[in-house]
Design a protein around this motif. Structure first.
Motif, short mmCIF file in Angstrom:
data_model
loop_
_atom_site.label_atom_id
_atom_site.label_comp_id
_atom_site.label_asym_id
_atom_site.label_seq_id
_atom_site.Cartn_x
_atom_site.Cartn_y
_atom_site.Cartn_z
N SER A 1 22.35 2.63 37.70
CA SER A 1 22.02 3.01 39.07
C SER A 1 22.94 4.13 39.54
O SER A 1 24.01 4.36 38.96
CB SER A 1 22.16 1.81 40.00
N GLU B 1 20.00 9.53 35.51
CA GLU B 1 21.19 8.88 36.05
C GLU B 1 21.98 9.84 36.94
O GLU B 1 22.50 9.44 37.99
CB GLU B 1 22.06 8.34 34.92
N ALA C 1 20.17 10.03 40.16
CA ALA C 1 20.42 8.81 40.94
C ALA C 1 21.79 8.86 41.61
O ALA C 1 21.95 8.43 42.76
CB ALA C 1 20.30 7.58 40.05
N TYR D 1 22.49 8.81 45.56
CA TYR D 1 23.41 7.82 46.13
C TYR D 1 24.42 8.51 47.05
O TYR D 1 24.67 8.06 48.16
CB TYR D 1 24.13 7.08 45.00
#
Length: 146
Positions: free
Chosen positions: A69, A133, A136, A140
């Motif tokens: 994540s 990734e 992501a 974030y």
């Protein structure tokens, strides 16, 4: 023929440097005590050995459980710079640091994160991170910096 003659002048030089050999001619045979032989063998012993990669058994690779994540990537790879502002990195949670970057669009942010920009190296040095990734992690940071 003596062992000393077989090893050549290099051995004579070594023995002279060690203070073992006298000033006699090259044909003289040098008699070493057991302690001297042992000490010389220890000094001349290899410090290690060469091991080729092909001869090393490889460890089993753990199966990936899927993409990590953005939170995981940020906390394991990005936090060093993006929590402190090192090398001009925009800090997580500081909206002002991100405004001009977000204004360029997410695709630009993704490209900069993947390829590097200014003080940031490509992928932020996360060489085991996939493009998804990295995206992501960018998402974030942007989502947590509004």
């Amino acid at each position: 023929m003596s062992q000393l003659k077989k090893t050549g002048l290099a051995a004579v030089a070594l023995l002279l440097a060690l203070g073992i050999a006298g000033c006699g001619s090259e044909s003289e045979e040098v008699k070493l005590t057991a302690a001297q032989e042992k000490a010389m063998s220890e000094r001349l012993a290899p410090a290690g050995e060469v091991v080729l990669e092909k001869d090393v058994p490889s460890a089993p690779v753990a199966a990936a459980s899927g993409p990590r994540s953005g939170d995981e990537i940020y906390n394991s790879k990005c936090t060093a710079c993006h929590s402190t502002g090192a090398a001009g990195a925009p800090k997580l949670g500081v909206a002002a640091d991100w405004e001009s970057r977000v204004a360029q669009g997410l695709e630009t942010l993704y490209a900069n994160a993947l390829n590097g920009v200014r003080g940031m190296p490509a992928k932020g040095l996360c060489m085991d991170c996939s493009a998804d990734e990295i995206h992501a992690a960018v998402d974030y940071m942007v989502d947590n910096s509004k």
